[in-house]
Design an enzyme around this catalytic site. Structure first.
Site, mmCIF file in Angstrom:
data_model
loop_
_atom_site.group_PDB
_atom_site.id
_atom_site.type_symbol
_atom_site.label_atom_id
_atom_site.label_comp_id
_atom_site.label_asym_id
_atom_site.label_seq_id
_atom_site.Cartn_x
_atom_site.Cartn_y
_atom_site.Cartn_z
ATOM 1 N N ARG A 175 8.725 47.116 22.046
ATOM 2 C CA ARG A 175 9.950 47.889 21.901
ATOM 3 C C ARG A 175 10.303 48.167 20.444
ATOM 4 N NH1 ARG A 175 14.292 46.526 26.698
ATOM 5 N NH2 ARG A 175 12.910 45.415 28.120
ATOM 6 N N ASP A 222 0.208 44.255 34.505
ATOM 7 C CA ASP A 222 0.120 45.714 34.388
ATOM 8 C C ASP A 222 -0.393 46.204 33.038
ATOM 9 O OD1 ASP A 222 2.439 44.676 33.289
ATOM 10 O OD2 ASP A 222 3.753 46.256 34.013
ATOM 11 N N GLU A 242 8.053 41.690 24.163
ATOM 12 C CA GLU A 242 9.093 42.721 24.139
ATOM 13 C C GLU A 242 9.402 43.158 22.715
ATOM 14 O OE1 GLU A 242 10.043 44.248 26.660
ATOM 15 O OE2 GLU A 242 9.705 42.938 28.382
ATOM 16 N N GLU A 269 8.232 53.925 35.183
ATOM 17 C CA GLU A 269 6.818 54.019 35.579
ATOM 18 C C GLU A 269 6.519 55.193 36.504
ATOM 19 O OE1 GLU A 269 7.368 50.210 33.725
ATOM 20 O OE2 GLU A 269 8.489 51.174 35.358
#
Length: 526
Positions: A87, A228, A83, A351
């Site tokens: 980010r 993913d 993350e 998404e």
């Protein structure tokens, strides 16, 4: 239209720590907040390039200066490596390249007396994340690291495939901007280590692995949480860096996905049987493990657009949109057999919006504008509150949580804005762009395909030496390579892409001749 809810620390809608936006209140108590935050103004940092894409130069410049003046990574904070990378590191790199782009396609986003501070900050953060890659027998990084002290003594030896294997884009960009191979090398080593653990029978990977033993703890293989972005970054790493091995891995992974995860009829809009659906299976046998899909899987139609598999993307997107139509949101998990949600919250995920945007760019079918408007109206109706937009705790009764994830501004808002802004420089400037898994925009230029340290990524220097940290090159002094010095080296086309077709490029500026009839797939009764 959705507005950016970025507030300075003394505003009534923002807590002084400015870690993650409180949409409902000004209090700082929220039991649902975890170590993704880091106590480093996450929402502010994550949204920088959104301001630029919206053409708001004054707010972009103000936000950049605020980040430079107030954000520090010298904190006793334990963060998730994945993350923090997608980010924060990704946003700093994106904003840096926007500032130093000699073409300035989004308006004047330059910063007076800018001295590569954002790049320096990105470098500082990445160095603090490097301990996650040390003392691991496989080369797969620890999932968490303390920004001051390194890997916590009680750190978990288990990590998800996406978290460990989706660092290559940001780390690779940083390495190539600095001329320092360290960061790309450790990220690429992790990808190769995971790739070597795939099943010999199916070619699939699991979703949780032990970083010391290399044994699969989670044997589920699917397109959602845990896997993913691993697939996404195999392709996007190739787009950016041109390493043939990345494309070869992606093509092999995509074929295994089609062979074992795809259910339903072969064609989208014709033939007998149900429309296509991608399910969760056992990585070794390919047998069905459960009957739910999660909302993260809605990214996959967008990825299919990138490789030109547009018809299958249209069909899969229609499935997720039908769920949205039913609830006005995407539940975190939906049981396709029971036709009901398994997990009921919706944290403003992007998404479905991302795939909608890319499909519109690929087809120019106005249906996707209607989808975008439907999503926008649902967000306004069910999630908008005094200080922003709130996570839905329950997609049926529409109860809310006091939480607005930073990706709402960095992705959800950005893709919605771009969907309706057809004259945006992203579409009209002539520069080739790609979005990271956190929605940060990156220009694709020739410079990022230059790799003077390619020997480190060879079979001898990478794959066979996994886990042997003594072979890892050490980071040296910061040496900036400014993208503006390569202003004449933008990719003029896709001819340099080995084995791909022009329709594979991000879906932007595609000319799809066929007028897709999607009415059949949108009426699917789920």
């Amino acid at each position: 239209m959705i507005k950016l809810y970025l507030r300075e620390g003394n505003n009534s809608c923002s807590p002084s720590s400015d870690v993650l936006f409180r949409a409902l209140s000004t209090t700082v108590s929220n039991l649902n907040i975890n170590d993704v935050l880091g106590n480093y103004s996450l929402t502010l940092v994550d949204a920088l390039d959104t301001l630029a894409i919206m053409g708001n130069s004054s707010e972009f410049q103000k936000a950049v200066k605020l980040v430079i003046d107030t954000v520090s990574f010298d904190k006793d904070s334990t963060v998730q490596v994945f993350e923090a990378t997608i980010r924060v590191l990704g946003s700093l790199l994106s904003a840096h390249r926007i500032i130093t782009d000699s073409k300035q396609p989004f308006g004047d986003m330059t910063i007076k007396d800018y001295d590569n501070e954002l790049l320096h900050m990105a470098h500082d953060l990445a160095v603090r994340l490097l301990p996650a890659f040390e003392n691991t027998k496989t080369g797969i990084p620890y999932p968490r690291v303390n920004l001051k002290t390194g890997v916590p003594p009680d750190s978990n030896n288990e990590t998800c495939t996406a978290g460990a294997g989706s660092l290559l884009v940001e780390f690779g960009i940083l390495s190539r901007l600095l001329g320092d191979s360290t960061f790309e090398w450790v990220a690429r080593r992790a990808v190769k280590a995971l790739w070597n653990l795939r099943s010999n029978d199916t070619g699939l990977l699991g979703n949780v692995v032990n970083i010391q033993t290399g044994r699969w703890v989670g044997k589920q293989s699917g397109l959602g949480a845990g896997l993913d972005s691993f697939y996404e970054y195999l392709l996007k790493s190739y787009i950016l860096f041109g390493e043939k091995e990345d494309l070869e891995m992606f093509n092999a992974a995509y074929q295994s996905i089609q062979n074992y995860l795809r259910r339903g009829r072969e064609a989208c809009n014709e033939g007998e049987g149900d429309p296509p659906l991608y399910v969760n299976v056992n990585m070794f046998s390919g047998q069905l493990m459960n009957t739910w899909i999660d909302s993260l899987q809605a990214f996959f139609p967008g990825l299919q657009v990138l490789i030109g598999d547009v018809e299958d993307a249209i069909c899969l997107h229609a499935f997720y949109y039908a769920i949205w139509k039913r609830y006005g949101a995407l539940p975190e998990r939906f049981n396709w057999q029971l036709q009901a949600p398994d997990v009921l919250f919706y944290p403003l995920r992007p998404e479905l919006v991302e795939s909608t945007y890319l499909l519109y760019q690929a087809t120019k079918n106005p249906f996707y504008l209607h989808v975008g408007m439907d999503i926008l109206q649902s967000l306004e109706k069910y999630t908008k509150v005094k200080c922003g937009y709130a996570t839905l705790h329950h997609v049926i009764d529409k109860s809310k949580e006091d939480r607005m994830e930073s990706f709402f501004l960095s992705e959800t808002c950005k893709y919605l804005y771009l969907l309706f802004d057809e004259e945006n420089p992203v579409h009209k400037s002539g520069t080739r762009y790609m979005f990271t898994t956190e929605g940060h925009i990156v220009s694709v230029d020739e410079h990022l395909r230059e790799s003077p340290w390619k020997e480190f990524f060879s079979e001898e220097g990478g794959q066979d030496q996994v886990g042997k940290s003594e072979h890892r090159p050490k980071p040296h002094e910061l040496r900036v390579i400014n993208s503006s010095s390569n202003k004449d080296s933008w990719l003029s086309g896709l001819q340099t892409w080995t084995g791909t077709t022009p329709s594979a490029f991000l879906g932007l500026q595609l000319a799809v001749d066929r007028s897709w009839d999607i009415s059949a797939s949108t009426s699917r009764n789920i």
